[in-house]
Design a protein around this motif. Structure first.
Motif, PDB file in Angstrom:
ATOM      1  N   ASN B  31       1.096  -1.249  -0.481  1.00  0.00           N
ATOM      2  CA  ASN B  31      -0.563  -0.223  -0.183  1.00  0.00           C
ATOM      3  C   ASN B  31       1.026   1.098   0.019  1.00  0.00           C
ATOM      4  OD1 ASN B  31      -2.005   1.263   0.451  1.00  0.00           O
ATOM      5  ND2 ASN B  31      -2.707   0.961   1.984  1.00  0.00           N
ATOM      6  N   VAL B  34       2.936   1.604  -3.227  1.00  0.00           N
ATOM      7  CA  VAL B  34       2.473   1.441  -4.852  1.00  0.00           C
ATOM      8  C   VAL B  34       2.743   2.856  -5.391  1.00  0.00           C
ATOM      9  CG1 VAL B  34      -0.044   1.720  -3.670  1.00  0.00           C
ATOM     10  CG2 VAL B  34       0.709   0.152  -5.550  1.00  0.00           C
ATOM     11  N   ILE B  38       4.304   4.112  -8.550  1.00  0.00           N
ATOM     12  CA  ILE B  38       3.504   4.011  -9.984  1.00  0.00           C
ATOM     13  C   ILE B  38       4.479   5.766 -10.304  1.00  0.00           C
ATOM     14  CG2 ILE B  38       1.371   4.895 -10.347  1.00  0.00           C
ATOM     15  CD1 ILE B  38       0.271   3.422  -8.951  1.00  0.00           C
ATOM     16  N   ARG B 163     -15.797  11.431  10.977  1.00  0.00           N
ATOM     17  CA  ARG B 163     -15.085  11.326  10.283  1.00  0.00           C
ATOM     18  C   ARG B 163     -14.002  11.230   9.870  1.00  0.00           C
ATOM     19  NH1 ARG B 163     -18.966   9.205   7.576  1.00  0.00           N
ATOM     20  NH2 ARG B 163     -18.476   9.475   5.112  1.00  0.00           N
ATOM     21  N   ALA B 166     -11.868  10.135   6.622  1.00  0.00           N
ATOM     22  CA  ALA B 166     -12.415  10.523   5.884  1.00  0.00           C
ATOM     23  C   ALA B 166     -11.103  12.271   5.583  1.00  0.00           C
ATOM     24  CB  ALA B 166     -12.854  12.099   5.519  1.00  0.00           C
ATOM     25  N   ILE B 167     -10.831  12.170   6.805  1.00  0.00           N
ATOM     26  CA  ILE B 167     -10.152  14.006   7.314  1.00  0.00           C
ATOM     27  C   ILE B 167      -8.806  14.071   6.680  1.00  0.00           C
ATOM     28  CG2 ILE B 167      -9.333  15.271   8.945  1.00  0.00           C
ATOM     29  CD1 ILE B 167     -12.047  15.279  10.155  1.00  0.00           C
ATOM     30  N   PHE B 170      -8.157  12.708   3.523  1.00  0.00           N
ATOM     31  CA  PHE B 170      -7.815  14.117   2.444  1.00  0.00           C
ATOM     32  C   PHE B 170      -6.144  15.065   3.313  1.00  0.00           C
ATOM     33  CE2 PHE B 170      -7.700  18.945   3.520  1.00  0.00           C
ATOM     34  CZ  PHE B 170      -7.955  19.497   2.290  1.00  0.00           C
ATOM     35  N   ILE B 173      -3.817  13.200   0.840  1.00  0.00           N
ATOM     36  CA  ILE B 173      -4.077  14.065  -0.495  1.00  0.00           C
ATOM     37  C   ILE B 173      -2.777  14.951  -0.504  1.00  0.00           C
ATOM     38  CG2 ILE B 173      -5.670  15.030  -2.375  1.00  0.00           C
ATOM     39  CD1 ILE B 173      -7.450  13.390  -1.286  1.00  0.00           C
ATOM     40  N   PHE B 176       0.290  13.962  -0.892  1.00  0.00           N
ATOM     41  CA  PHE B 176       0.977  13.627  -2.137  1.00  0.00           C
ATOM     42  C   PHE B 176       1.195  14.447  -3.319  1.00  0.00           C
ATOM     43  CE2 PHE B 176      -0.947  12.348  -6.165  1.00  0.00           C
ATOM     44  CZ  PHE B 176      -0.799  10.952  -6.624  1.00  0.00           C
ATOM     45  N   VAL B 177      -0.188  15.225  -3.477  1.00  0.00           N
ATOM     46  CA  VAL B 177       0.559  16.227  -4.263  1.00  0.00           C
ATOM     47  C   VAL B 177       1.898  17.071  -3.897  1.00  0.00           C
ATOM     48  CG1 VAL B 177      -1.054  18.258  -4.944  1.00  0.00           C
ATOM     49  CG2 VAL B 177      -2.228  16.433  -5.263  1.00  0.00           C
ATOM     50  N   ALA B 182       3.267  12.784  -6.331  1.00  0.00           N
ATOM     51  CA  ALA B 182       2.760  13.350  -7.904  1.00  0.00           C
ATOM     52  C   ALA B 182       3.541  13.267  -9.308  1.00  0.00           C
ATOM     53  CB  ALA B 182       1.619  14.675  -7.502  1.00  0.00           C
ATOM     54  N   ALA B 183       4.749  14.574  -8.371  1.00  0.00           N
ATOM     55  CA  ALA B 183       5.540  15.159  -9.569  1.00  0.00           C
ATOM     56  C   ALA B 183       6.836  15.104  -8.307  1.00  0.00           C
ATOM     57  CB  ALA B 183       5.773  16.186 -10.007  1.00  0.00           C
ATOM     58  N   LEU B 188       7.042  20.486 -10.451  1.00  0.00           N
ATOM     59  CA  LEU B 188       5.347  21.179 -10.596  1.00  0.00           C
ATOM     60  C   LEU B 188       6.067  21.977 -11.233  1.00  0.00           C
ATOM     61  CD1 LEU B 188       5.238  20.552  -6.369  1.00  0.00           C
ATOM     62  CD2 LEU B 188       3.662  19.492  -8.510  1.00  0.00           C
ATOM     63  N   TRP B 192       3.391  26.153  -7.970  1.00  0.00           N
ATOM     64  CA  TRP B 192       3.210  25.183  -7.168  1.00  0.00           C
ATOM     65  C   TRP B 192       4.074  25.131  -5.974  1.00  0.00           C
ATOM     66  CZ3 TRP B 192      -1.172  21.394  -7.155  1.00  0.00           C
ATOM     67  CH2 TRP B 192      -2.264  22.147  -7.821  1.00  0.00           C
TER      68      TRP B 192
ATOM     69  N   PHE C  27     -19.618  16.306   3.325  1.00  0.00           N
ATOM     70  CA  PHE C  27     -18.196  16.166   3.351  1.00  0.00           C
ATOM     71  C   PHE C  27     -17.635  14.829   2.240  1.00  0.00           C
ATOM     72  CE2 PHE C  27     -14.900  14.217   5.497  1.00  0.00           C
ATOM     73  CZ  PHE C  27     -14.629  15.972   6.965  1.00  0.00           C
ATOM     74  N   LEU C  31     -14.588  15.743  -0.257  1.00  0.00           N
ATOM     75  CA  LEU C  31     -13.478  15.179  -0.446  1.00  0.00           C
ATOM     76  C   LEU C  31     -13.479  13.906  -1.597  1.00  0.00           C
ATOM     77  CD1 LEU C  31     -11.216  14.377   1.769  1.00  0.00           C
ATOM     78  CD2 LEU C  31     -12.342  11.873   0.987  1.00  0.00           C
ATOM     79  N   SER C  38      -6.611  16.159  -6.899  1.00  0.00           N
ATOM     80  CA  SER C  38      -5.583  16.293  -7.461  1.00  0.00           C
ATOM     81  C   SER C  38      -5.054  15.098  -8.391  1.00  0.00           C
ATOM     82  CB  SER C  38      -5.259  15.531  -6.005  1.00  0.00           C
ATOM     83  OG  SER C  38      -5.361  13.941  -5.763  1.00  0.00           O
ATOM     84  N   THR C  42      -2.240  15.784 -11.646  1.00  0.00           N
ATOM     85  CA  THR C  42      -1.279  15.196 -11.235  1.00  0.00           C
ATOM     86  C   THR C  42      -0.769  14.937 -12.876  1.00  0.00           C
ATOM     87  OG1 THR C  42      -1.395  14.880  -9.718  1.00  0.00           O
ATOM     88  CG2 THR C  42       0.111  13.058 -10.989  1.00  0.00           C
ATOM     89  N   ILE C  45       0.188  18.484 -14.713  1.00  0.00           N
ATOM     90  CA  ILE C  45       1.917  18.211 -14.369  1.00  0.00           C
ATOM     91  C   ILE C  45       2.798  17.356 -15.104  1.00  0.00           C
ATOM     92  CG2 ILE C  45       3.705  18.148 -12.779  1.00  0.00           C
ATOM     93  CD1 ILE C  45       1.407  18.531 -10.631  1.00  0.00           C
ATOM     94  N   SER C 185      -4.537  -1.935  -2.791  1.00  0.00           N
ATOM     95  CA  SER C 185      -3.187  -1.209  -3.172  1.00  0.00           C
ATOM     96  C   SER C 185      -2.760  -1.514  -4.119  1.00  0.00           C
ATOM     97  CB  SER C 185      -2.022  -1.686  -2.501  1.00  0.00           C
ATOM     98  OG  SER C 185      -2.146  -1.266  -1.210  1.00  0.00           O
ATOM     99  N   LEU C 189      -2.639   0.497  -9.144  1.00  0.00           N
ATOM    100  CA  LEU C 189      -1.622   0.533 -10.570  1.00  0.00           C
ATOM    101  C   LEU C 189      -2.002   0.966 -12.612  1.00  0.00           C
ATOM    102  CD1 LEU C 189       0.280  -2.673  -9.649  1.00  0.00           C
ATOM    103  CD2 LEU C 189       1.080  -0.763  -9.804  1.00  0.00           C
ATOM    104  N   TYR C 192      -2.837   4.681 -14.228  1.00  0.00           N
ATOM    105  CA  TYR C 192      -2.250   4.619 -15.264  1.00  0.00           C
ATOM    106  C   TYR C 192      -2.531   3.640 -16.381  1.00  0.00           C
ATOM    107  CZ  TYR C 192      -1.281   8.818 -12.524  1.00  0.00           C
ATOM    108  OH  TYR C 192      -0.684  10.071 -12.009  1.00  0.00           O
ATOM    109  N   TYR C 197       3.913  -0.259 -18.293  1.00  0.00           N
ATOM    110  CA  TYR C 197       4.842  -1.065 -17.196  1.00  0.00           C
ATOM    111  C   TYR C 197       5.426  -2.333 -18.361  1.00  0.00           C
ATOM    112  CZ  TYR C 197       1.613   0.204 -13.909  1.00  0.00           C
ATOM    113  OH  TYR C 197       0.560   1.069 -12.527  1.00  0.00           O
TER     114      TYR C 197
END
Lengths: 325, 253, 261
Positions: B31, B34, B38, B163, B166-167, B170, B173, B176-177, B182-183, B188, B192, C27, C31, C38, C42, C45, C185, C189, C192, C197
């Motif tokens: 998890n 990955v 990617i 929640r 979920a928070i 968030f 995320i 990640f960005v 992400a890059a 970027l 950014w 909410f 989300l 996001s 990506t 970008i 997970s 993959l 994309y 791959y």
């Protein structure tokens, strides 16, 4: 015509043997060893339509396995079961629509975030209950089980006793002909257990359903079942009316006497005193000696009161569970 | 020192507790690996033959595993099921439990995940200068602390809302960005890039990986900023904790 | 027919339950939107640095992302709430016993007893991205291409469910093994193009764990229409996955109920 007939039923589990220690854990990855556990052996009995039967036995006696076999959750290693003309473990739809298994350890299955009423509606669709039957049945169950205030609460938010009431409503909504109740009062407090017992007595009396009930609590069995099947080590040890059980299983009776002048010496060589409260004594007397001992005590002591009683079911069973028959 | 002994004890207990579920650890490793993997595949396709990118994403995989934080599970669930009540009565700061669990899980993730990272490094031919790797270590430690503080801070919202997953999702995320999955920071777009350099997310993840890959020059200021964010988030977490406990003890469970 | 009614009932009950918490709805929608933003960011970008990604243009990748998001929505709405945690809830805590005694197929009951309707927002958002991506594409795809796309999305849904069942079925042999999160997970993959791959991985994702048919196949059908081989291949993979799931589930159930094995 029997609702349930069980013939030569046996069930053997294969359980992996796990030894302590890291080395053993690695060894078991490669070569796993098994041990055979015989949960039920050569069980046979028949239950006529409309009878309410208590299945008793100590922990690990094979009660739950027997219930799972009769309801169709397990496939036996040998023997046969016939419930309403079906073989349970084929789990045919017409069979499943006529039976219910309610377990005290998990009274409500299904999605726990649904409310009680939502779950009841789901049952209606699942069991294809006609509208008129649904509404009549629902009103009746709501009344009998006092479900009114719970209808809009989520299953997972209910207390154990409330869950049991909801679980009973969900299972009885489609009016099963055979009802398997596995420890229905498990973990309930006194008043919740009494409520469930009272409901079950009323329901079984009214509906004419065949009921098989297992329980650890004598009160469940005494208030609901006329017939008892005692299972131990996977075998039937007694099958008959409740009243005869203690007569058959216990070679003793209890003799209670009140005698102000009595001392311990008076009973020596006559009977075994098991308890004493002030002037009253509780004596354990072999069944055949009751007449002789009573006569002896009445002549040797100044007796105010005397009573002969069967030992309580609980005491008898406790002894049977510990020492065997 | 008592605190460190208590943490060590919590780590030990949690480490043993996790020993029984190796497959779950493997799921977590996959998890966490990955995302960066990617990134590795995508950016190798975008910039073919760029060795620095390969080095960066392989290092990022290791950093992501070693900074993994699950306080929405290890802590927030104890608020929901009420066991936090017991913890509040114990004569030690509650945060020690989740912190110990955090370290124990990272140990397991490292144990399973580092061999995976090394394998990926060998397959992709990523090689590192040892000076760069050494230089990245202090920043890795700070990143690990920062990521824990961030997730812990978000997990504390369990006192107010149901929640929390979920928070925390968030929050992840944002990591990640802006954190460099992400890059890479340098890829970027202009504004950014500035934002990502100032926000704490790159300091949680991309910074040590970038230093190890030899990508970032003048990383001294970035590490100083990283330490600054640690102070800010610690203060923030303490304040939120205090008001959360006040609410919990007022409302009850 | 009865199953369809049952499915509709359980979904509408879950939906009604979900809608009573309006704050959660807002909410979750926000989300989902942020998560999608996001992902799109990506992609933007990536395409600010290159014209093509493994031979795929930006509109094509957008369609892919949208399709992936849509299918992820389906997975979170229907598959995850039921099959994640099946080893614990289903086997170890005995919910499977409950389903086995209900008068409907156990595979159906286990898969559709509940749902997380709020995650359905993701399905709508994903569909919007697909439309946007297809709209910016150089050659406008026709109704046939959309038909093929829809068919393959349906096939991918079935494949996802089948893989979920396969992962869940492992619990019959190893009750402590819960690999659903691993599925989640590896699922990432598929976000994309499968062409990214290396060949051995691509083979793995086509034949062993059919991730390539999940988002890549429908996208191809939409972006580059007119490939019956792709269509047939994807459908065959789906059929194989569903068959495997059924066979393994039945074998597992036989083992669970002690009927041989």
């Amino acid at each position: 015509m029997n609702a349930v007939s069980v013939d030569g039923l046996s069930m053997t589990y294969r359980v992996p043997v796990r030894e302590a220690g890291l080395k053993a854990a690695f060894r078991s990855l490669v070569h796993r060893r098994y041990r055979e556990v015989q949960a039920v052996r050569d069980l046979s009995f028949e239950i006529p339509h409309g009878q309410v039967v208590g299945l008793l036995g100590p922990n690990g006696a094979g009660k739950t396995t027997a219930m799972k076999l009769m309801s169709g959750l397990l496939h036996p290693t040998a023997g046969s079961v016939d419930v309403l003309g079906f073989t349970p473990w084929q789990r045919r739809t017409p069979f499943l629509k006529q039976i219910a298994l309610v377990r005290g350890s998990r009274p409500t299955g299904g999605a726990q975030e649904l409310t009680v009423l939502d779950s009841l509606q789901y049952q209606r669709v699942l069991y294809g209950i006609p509208d008129t039957d649904y509404h009549a049945g629902l009103d009746e169950l709501i009344g009998l089980l006092g479900l009114g205030p719970l209808l809009h609460r989520q299953l997972r938010a209910l207390s154990l006793g409330q869950k049991m009431r909801a679980g009973l409503a969900l299972s009885l909504l489609y009016r099963p002909k055979v009802l398997f109740l596995d420890e229905p009062t498990l973990g309930l407090d006194v008043s919740a257990a009494t409520a469930v017992r009272r409901f079950l007595a009323e329901y079984t009396g009214q509906s004419g359903a065949t009921v098989v009930l297992t329980s650890h609590y004598m009160a469940d069995v005494e208030s609901l079942c006329r017939r008892l099947i005692l299972v131990d080590h996977g075998r039937v040890q007694y099958d008959g009316p409740l009243e005869r059980l203690s007569a058959q299983l216990s070679p003793y009776k209890l003799l209670r006497i009140s005698a102000p002048a009595a001392t311990k010496e008076n009973f020596e060589g006559v009977a075994e005193a098991v308890a004493t409260h002030g002037v009253s004594w509780e004596l354990r007397v072999p069944r055949d000696d009751i007449a002789r001992v009573t006569a002896h005590l009445l002549t040797t002591l100044d007796v105010i009161d005397l009573a002969v009683e069967e030992p309580s079911l609980e005491t008898v069973l406790d002894r049977v569970y510990r020492e065997g028959l | 020192m008592r605190t460190s002994r208590l943490i060590a004890l919590a780590v030990r207990n949690q480490f043993l507790e996790w020993a029984g579920t190796w497959w779950f650890t493997v799921s977590l490793v996959v998890n966490y690996a990955v995302g960066p993997l990617i990134g590795l595949v995508v950016w190798s396709a975008v910039l073919p033959g760029d060795e620095v990118i390969v080095r960066y994403f392989v290092a990022l995989t290791a950093v992501h595993l070693l900074t993994a934080s699950f306080e929405d599970y290890t802590f927030a669930e104890s608020v929901y099921d009420g066991t936090v009540g017991h913890q509040l009565l114990e004569p030690q700061p509650v945060v020690l439990g989740p912190a110990g669990a955090n370290l124990a899980i990272r140990l397991w993730l490292g144990l399973f995940g580092l061999p995976l990272t090394v394998t990926v490094a060998l397959v992709t031919g990523a090689s590192y200068r040892w000076q760069a790797v050494l230089l990245a270590l202090p920043s890795l430690v700070l990143a690990a602390l920062l990521r824990f503080l961030w997730t812990w801070l978000l997990a504390l919202t369990a006192f107010w809302t149901e929640r929390v997953h979920a928070i925390v999702g968030f929050g992840n995320i944002l990591v990640f960005v802006f954190g460099g999955i992400a890059a890479p920071l340098g890829d970027l777009p202009g504004s950014w890039q500035t934002a990502a350099a100032l926000l704490p997310f790159h300091a949680m993840l991309g910074l040590p990986a970038g230093i190890a890959a030899g990508m970032l020059s003048g990383s001294g200021t970035a590490v100083a900023l990283q330490a600054g964010w640690c102070v800010v988030l610690t203060a923030g977490a303490m304040a939120v904790w205090r008001s959360g406990v006040r609410r919990y003890t007022a409302v009850g469970a | 027919m009865k199953l369809l009614k049952l499915f509709a009932t359980s979904f509408s009950l879950s939906l009604r339950q979900a809608l009573t918490f309006r704050a959660n709805l807002v909410f979750d929608a926000v989300l989902s939107g942020v998560a999608l933003a996001s992902t799109i960011a990506t992609v933007l970008i990536i395409f600010s640095r290159t014209g093509r990604l493994a031979g795929w243009t930006q509109p094509e990748v957008l369609v892919l992302i949208g399709t992936f998001e849509l299918l992820s929505g389906v997975k979170t709405t229907f598959v995850d709430p039921n099959l994640a945690g099946f080893p614990t809830r289903g086997v170890r805590q005995g919910q499977l016993d409950h389903h086995l005694l209900q008068p409907a197929p156990s595979m159906f009951l286990v898969s559709f007893a509940t749902a997380a309707p709020l995650a359905g927002v993701q399905i709508l958002l994903g569909f919007a991205v697909v439309l946007a991506g297809a709209g910016t594409s150089a050659h406008h795809p026709g109704a046939g291409a959309f038909g093929a796309w829809a068919l393959l999305v349906l096939a991918a849904t079935l494949t996802t469910w089948a893989v979920g069942i396969l992962f869940a079925s492992l619990a019959f042999w190893a009750p402590r093994l819960d690999l659903h999160s691993l599925f989640g997970s590896v699922w990432q993959l598929a976000r994309y193009p499968a062409d990214l791959y290396a060949r051995p991985l691509r083979r793995l994702f086509t034949y062993v764990l059919p991730l390539a048919v999940i988002a890549s196949a429908p996208t191809r059908a939409l972006a580059r229409p007119g490939s019956p081989a792709l269509l047939l291949g994807a459908l065959a993979t789906t059929a194989a996955a569903v068959l495997a799931a059924t066979v393994v589930w039945r074998a597992g159930l036989r083992r669970y109920t002690g009927a041989g094995g």
